[in-house]
Design an enzyme around this catalytic site. Structure first.
Site, short mmCIF file in Angstrom:
data_model
loop_
_atom_site.label_atom_id
_atom_site.label_comp_id
_atom_site.label_asym_id
_atom_site.label_seq_id
_atom_site.Cartn_x
_atom_site.Cartn_y
_atom_site.Cartn_z
N ASP A 1 -11.95 -4.24 -3.27
CA ASP A 1 -12.95 -5.31 -3.32
C ASP A 1 -14.30 -4.74 -2.92
O ASP A 1 -14.39 -3.75 -2.21
CB ASP A 1 -12.57 -6.47 -2.38
CG ASP A 1 -12.40 -6.00 -0.94
OD1 ASP A 1 -13.37 -6.14 -0.16
OD2 ASP A 1 -11.32 -5.49 -0.59
N GLU B 1 0.81 -1.22 0.00
CA GLU B 1 0.00 0.00 0.00
C GLU B 1 0.84 1.27 0.00
O GLU B 1 0.35 2.34 -0.38
CB GLU B 1 -0.95 -0.01 1.20
CG GLU B 1 -2.02 -1.09 1.10
CD GLU B 1 -2.92 -1.15 2.31
OE1 GLU B 1 -4.14 -1.29 2.13
OE2 GLU B 1 -2.41 -1.05 3.45
N GLY C 1 -12.78 -2.02 1.43
CA GLY C 1 -13.87 -2.78 0.83
C GLY C 1 -15.07 -1.87 0.63
O GLY C 1 -15.51 -1.18 1.55
N VAL D 1 -14.17 -8.10 6.03
CA VAL D 1 -15.60 -8.27 5.77
C VAL D 1 -15.77 -9.05 4.48
O VAL D 1 -15.33 -8.63 3.41
CB VAL D 1 -16.31 -6.91 5.70
CG1 VAL D 1 -17.77 -7.09 5.33
CG2 VAL D 1 -16.17 -6.17 7.03
N MET E 1 -9.61 -1.91 8.13
CA MET E 1 -9.17 -2.44 9.40
C MET E 1 -8.28 -1.52 10.24
O MET E 1 -7.76 -1.96 11.27
CB MET E 1 -8.46 -3.78 9.19
CG MET E 1 -9.35 -4.86 8.60
SD MET E 1 -8.49 -6.44 8.30
CE MET E 1 -8.04 -6.93 9.96
N GLU E 2 -8.09 -0.27 9.81
CA GLU E 2 -7.17 0.60 10.55
C GLU E 2 -7.65 2.02 10.80
O GLU E 2 -7.24 2.66 11.78
CB GLU E 2 -5.81 0.70 9.83
CG GLU E 2 -5.01 -0.58 9.75
CD GLU E 2 -5.38 -1.44 8.56
OE1 GLU E 2 -5.17 -2.66 8.64
OE2 GLU E 2 -5.89 -0.89 7.56
#
Length: 232
Positions: free
Chosen positions: A199, A14, A80, A154, A175-176
């Site tokens: 995604d 990333e 996501g 997810v 997630m962060e």
């Protein structure tokens, strides 16, 4: 005094494009985090690879803010998509950030709210507008809205339904970001989240993520670089 911009991504993929653009680089490795200090196009940056998940993100952000003293923070990387008008490669920009996996409602707090913290962490409005301007200039589809964070990938309709029951305006999950936002809130450092969709959070999202993470990294980095040019 020149501004210093803190940039945070969870994974090496990333931040790779940004790292390769840096000059005059010094590297600090501590507690599993990597911090690269240098310049991108004459803008001073401190670039953090935090690791995945909210604990790693909080630890890394704290180290970044304490050790390198950036004036602001941009959280980049992948997410996501949950908004109907999002596709892989599109950009999401935070107008607020919340934890979706926190529940202290038994004590009167909102779902997602931790004691001694607001229910939602609000990014800097100027940074949000700058990100929106740069996506428009680049001709990239962008959605600004609520980004929700939790310590899970997810992947499936049941998980999505549960999140939407509590956060019906959510446009993306990852997630962060909420942990990064919470630390920035505590340090009174302005922040914004600028991520690209890797995604669509459905039952096949893990396959899409693996395939399209490089594209998401490219698209999110493109907007971050354009934002940095505003400070050079």
């Amino acid at each position: 005094m020149k501004l210093k911009i803190g940039i945070i991504g969870a994974m090496a993929q990333e931040i790779e494009i940004l790292r390769k653009l840096m000059t005059d680089v010094s590297v600090l490795e501590i507690a599993g985090c990597k911090i690269y200090e240098g310049k991108i196009n004459n803008t001073c940056v401190s670039l953090l690879q935090s690791g995945i998940g909210k604990v790693s993100a909080a630890m890394g952000t704290t180290l970044l803010l304490e050790l390198t003293k950036p004036n602001m923070v941009i959280n980049t990387g992948s997410a996501g998509g949950l908004a109907e008008n999002l596709n892989v490669g599109d950009i999401v920009i935070s107008t607020e950030v919340r934890h979706y996996d926190v529940d202290v409602t038994a004590f009167g707090y909102e779902i997602g709210q931790l004691p001694a913290n607001p229910a939602a962490f609000l990014p800097n409005e100027q940074l949000v507008n700058m990100a929106l301007k740069e996506t428009k200039t680049a001709g990239v589809n962008a959605v600004a809205g609520l980004i929700c964070s939790g310590d899970r990938f997810v992947n499936g309709a049941e998980q999505i339904t549960t999140i939407r029951q509590h956060f019906d305006q959510v446009v993306a999950v990852e997630m962060e970001a909420a942990a990064i936002a919470q630390v920035c809130y505590a340090f009174e450092v302005p922040f914004v989240v600028v991520r690209a969709i890797s995604d669509i959070a459905d039952k096949c999202s893990h396959l899409s993520f693996e395939e399209f993470l490089p594209l998401a990294a490219e698209k999110s980095s493109e907007i971050v670089i354009a934002m940095l040019n505003n400070f050079s």
